[in-house]
Design an enzyme around this catalytic site. Structure first.
Site, PDB file in Angstrom:
ATOM      1  N   GLY A 181      26.746  12.704   0.800  1.00  0.00           N
ATOM      2  CA  GLY A 181      26.130  12.153   2.004  1.00  0.00           C
ATOM      3  C   GLY A 181      24.637  11.958   1.879  1.00  0.00           C
ATOM      4  O   GLY A 181      23.882  12.227   2.809  1.00  0.00           O
TER       5      GLY A 181
ATOM      6  N   ASP B 251      26.625   6.095  -1.529  1.00  0.00           N
ATOM      7  CA  ASP B 251      27.562   4.991  -1.339  1.00  0.00           C
ATOM      8  C   ASP B 251      27.081   4.056  -0.220  1.00  0.00           C
ATOM      9  O   ASP B 251      26.972   2.845  -0.399  1.00  0.00           O
ATOM     10  CB  ASP B 251      28.960   5.542  -1.007  1.00  0.00           C
ATOM     11  CG  ASP B 251      29.999   4.440  -0.932  1.00  0.00           C
ATOM     12  OD1 ASP B 251      29.679   3.288  -1.286  1.00  0.00           O
ATOM     13  OD2 ASP B 251      31.141   4.712  -0.524  1.00  0.00           O
TER      14      ASP B 251
ATOM     15  N   ASP C 132      35.874  10.769  -6.757  1.00  0.00           N
ATOM     16  CA  ASP C 132      35.120  11.263  -5.599  1.00  0.00           C
ATOM     17  C   ASP C 132      36.108  11.726  -4.520  1.00  0.00           C
ATOM     18  O   ASP C 132      37.031  10.985  -4.168  1.00  0.00           O
ATOM     19  CB  ASP C 132      34.260  10.096  -5.071  1.00  0.00           C
ATOM     20  CG  ASP C 132      33.265  10.527  -4.017  1.00  0.00           C
ATOM     21  OD1 ASP C 132      32.836  11.690  -4.028  1.00  0.00           O
ATOM     22  OD2 ASP C 132      32.897   9.661  -3.178  1.00  0.00           O
ATOM     23  N   HIS C 133      35.928  12.931  -4.018  1.00  0.00           N
ATOM     24  CA  HIS C 133      36.789  13.473  -2.943  1.00  0.00           C
ATOM     25  C   HIS C 133      38.280  13.411  -3.277  1.00  0.00           C
ATOM     26  O   HIS C 133      39.078  12.902  -2.471  1.00  0.00           O
ATOM     27  CB  HIS C 133      36.525  12.760  -1.613  1.00  0.00           C
ATOM     28  CG  HIS C 133      35.161  13.019  -1.077  1.00  0.00           C
ATOM     29  ND1 HIS C 133      34.791  14.211  -0.500  1.00  0.00           N
ATOM     30  CD2 HIS C 133      34.036  12.252  -1.070  1.00  0.00           C
ATOM     31  CE1 HIS C 133      33.520  14.159  -0.140  1.00  0.00           C
ATOM     32  NE2 HIS C 133      33.025  12.986  -0.492  1.00  0.00           N
TER      33      HIS C 133
HETATM   34  P1  13P Z   1      26.691   8.365   1.756  1.00  0.00           P
HETATM   35  O1  13P Z   1      27.639   7.943   2.830  1.00  0.00           O
HETATM   36  O2  13P Z   1      25.498   9.059   2.331  1.00  0.00           O
HETATM   37  O3  13P Z   1      26.317   7.274   0.831  1.00  0.00           O
HETATM   38  O4  13P Z   1      27.452   9.486   0.879  1.00  0.00           O
HETATM   39  C1  13P Z   1      28.312   9.109  -0.160  1.00  0.00           C
HETATM   40  C2  13P Z   1      29.094  10.263  -0.700  1.00  0.00           C
HETATM   41  O5  13P Z   1      28.844  11.417  -0.452  1.00  0.00           O
HETATM   42  C3  13P Z   1      30.211   9.943  -1.600  1.00  0.00           C
HETATM   43  O6  13P Z   1      30.943  11.082  -1.954  1.00  0.00           O
HETATM   44  O1  G3H Z   2      32.290  10.026   0.627  1.00  0.00           O
HETATM   45  C1  G3H Z   2      32.818   8.947   0.825  1.00  0.00           C
HETATM   46  C2  G3H Z   2      32.404   7.757   0.045  1.00  0.00           C
HETATM   47  O2  G3H Z   2      31.404   7.036   0.718  1.00  0.00           O
HETATM   48  C3  G3H Z   2      33.603   6.924  -0.268  1.00  0.00           C
HETATM   49  O3  G3H Z   2      33.988   6.217   0.857  1.00  0.00           O
HETATM   50  O4  G3H Z   2      36.396   6.808   0.989  1.00  0.00           O
HETATM   51  O5  G3H Z   2      35.494   4.769   2.165  1.00  0.00           O
HETATM   52  O6  G3H Z   2      35.694   4.818  -0.331  1.00  0.00           O
HETATM   53  P1  G3H Z   2      35.492   5.605   0.934  1.00  0.00           P
HETATM   54 ZN    ZN Z   3      31.032  12.544  -0.401  1.00  0.00          ZN
END
Ligand code: 13P
Ligand code: G3H
Ligand code: ZN
Length: 312
Positions: A215, A259, A83-84
């Site tokens: 998100g 998340d 993720d990211h």
């Molecule tokens: P939330 O903060 O809305 O759960 O989004 C999580 C997210 O986009 C993880 O990449």
């Molecule tokens: O998009 C972000 C996710 O909620 C992950 O959060 O980078 O704090 O692990 P984190």
């Molecule tokens: Zn995200």
């Protein structure tokens, strides 16, 4: 079933008008809660790991826990996703280290630099049988200590998406339509709004192509109230209304990222538990109901928001 890429699950989701839940994992209880719900409801799932999760739990622990979940949940397709991904090196480490999908997040870069970085990741990933999510447009909120203010966020520009997908060869595209990371997505007293017109225009320009929504936590008020009733302080926490996510899932959105709702479920449960049992100190006592709360929350999403139950 071994770990899979998202190709097949996204194709079925696109054609079937539902979405796959992509849930962030940081520890064993979260992996178990999510995958037990998916196994019981026969739902495919994406388990995703951020840079922060790798720093917290260690790459190898996370991969091995997800592999254990795959063994324990033999019926369901599970994808392991970065993720990211902040740079090529992190994506490469995950591609080489057992992930089946990575996100390269070049959304804060100028268009041509975003393309160049995403293409470099796509070339490496595809040569290793791994799929790539890229992003156009910037979400507000906090992720991995990077804080994007609402003023600095920007909606995806539909006129850019065909060129971006063409030039990068990415397998899915995250877009910005008004969702944001974290538990404070809209100002109190304002009406939550998403730019469905942008989503529609993007999907017209990319027929059949899987779109991703980041998100997308709904910030259930039962969790917020429980947290606030048991010593927490989260006034005005507001998420994306579930009916909006259901609507998006029927459209081109094939992956919905969640998340914050996991964090809220765990925190609300543990706060309540500690208030009721001030003498308890065995982590198993309070992590057990916390894991159950994650499972219940994920089951609710699968059935009432994503529509991915029974879609294996
Ligand atoms: P939330 O903060 O809305 O759960 O989004 C999580 C997210 O986009 C993880 O990449
Ligand atoms: O998009 C972000 C996710 O909620 C992950 O959060 O980078 O704090 O692990 P984190
Ligand atoms: Zn995200």
């Amino acid at each position: 079933m071994a770990l899979v890429t998202t190709t097949e699950m996204f194709k079925k989701a696109y054609d079937g008008g539902y979405a796959i839940g992509a849930f962030n994992v940081n520890n064993m209880e979260i992996v178990q809660g999510i995958t037990e719900a998916c196994q019981e409801l026969k739902s495919p799932v994406v388990l995703q790991v951020s840079k922060g999760a790798r720093a917290y739990a260690n790459h190898n622990y996370l991969v091995k826990m997800v592999q254990a979940a795959v063994e324990n949940c033999p019926d369901i397709p599970i994808a392991l996703h970065l993720d990211h991904g902040p740079d090529f090196e992190t994506c490469k480490a995950c591609i080489d280290g057992g992930f089946t999908s990575v996100m390269i997040d070049g959304s804060s870069l100028p268009f041509d630099e975003n393309v160049e970085l995403a293409k470099k990741v796509v070339d490496y990933a595809h040569a290793h049988g791994v799929v790539v999510e890229a992003e156009l447009g910037t979400l507000a909120g906090v992720e991995d200590d990077v804080n994007v203010s609402a003023e600095d966020s920007s909606y995806t520009r539909p006129e850019e998406v065909e060129e971006f997908v063409d030039r990068t060869g990415c397998d899915s595209l995250a877009i910005a339509i008004g969702t944001s990371h974290g538990a404070y997505k809209f100002k109190p007293g304002t009406k939550p709004q998403l730019r469905f017109d942008v989503l529609e225009e993007v999907s017209k320009r990319l027929p059949g192509f899987p779109i991703v929504l980041h998100g997308s936590s709904s910030v259930p008020q039962e969790f917020v109230q429980k947290i606030n009733a048991h010593g927490g302080a989260m006034p005005d926490a507001i998420g994306i209304p579930e009916e909006m996510l259901r609507e998006a899932a029927k459209m081109a959105v094939c992956k919905i990222n969640i998340d914050s709702d996991i964090r809220l479920a765990i925190t609300a449960t543990i706060r309540e538990y500690f208030d009721a049992h001030p003498d308890h100190f065995d982590p198993r006592q309070y992590l057990k109901p916390a894991r159950q709360a994650v499972k219940d929350m994920v089951a609710h999403k699968i059935v009432n928001v994503l529509g991915s139950d029974g879609k294996i």
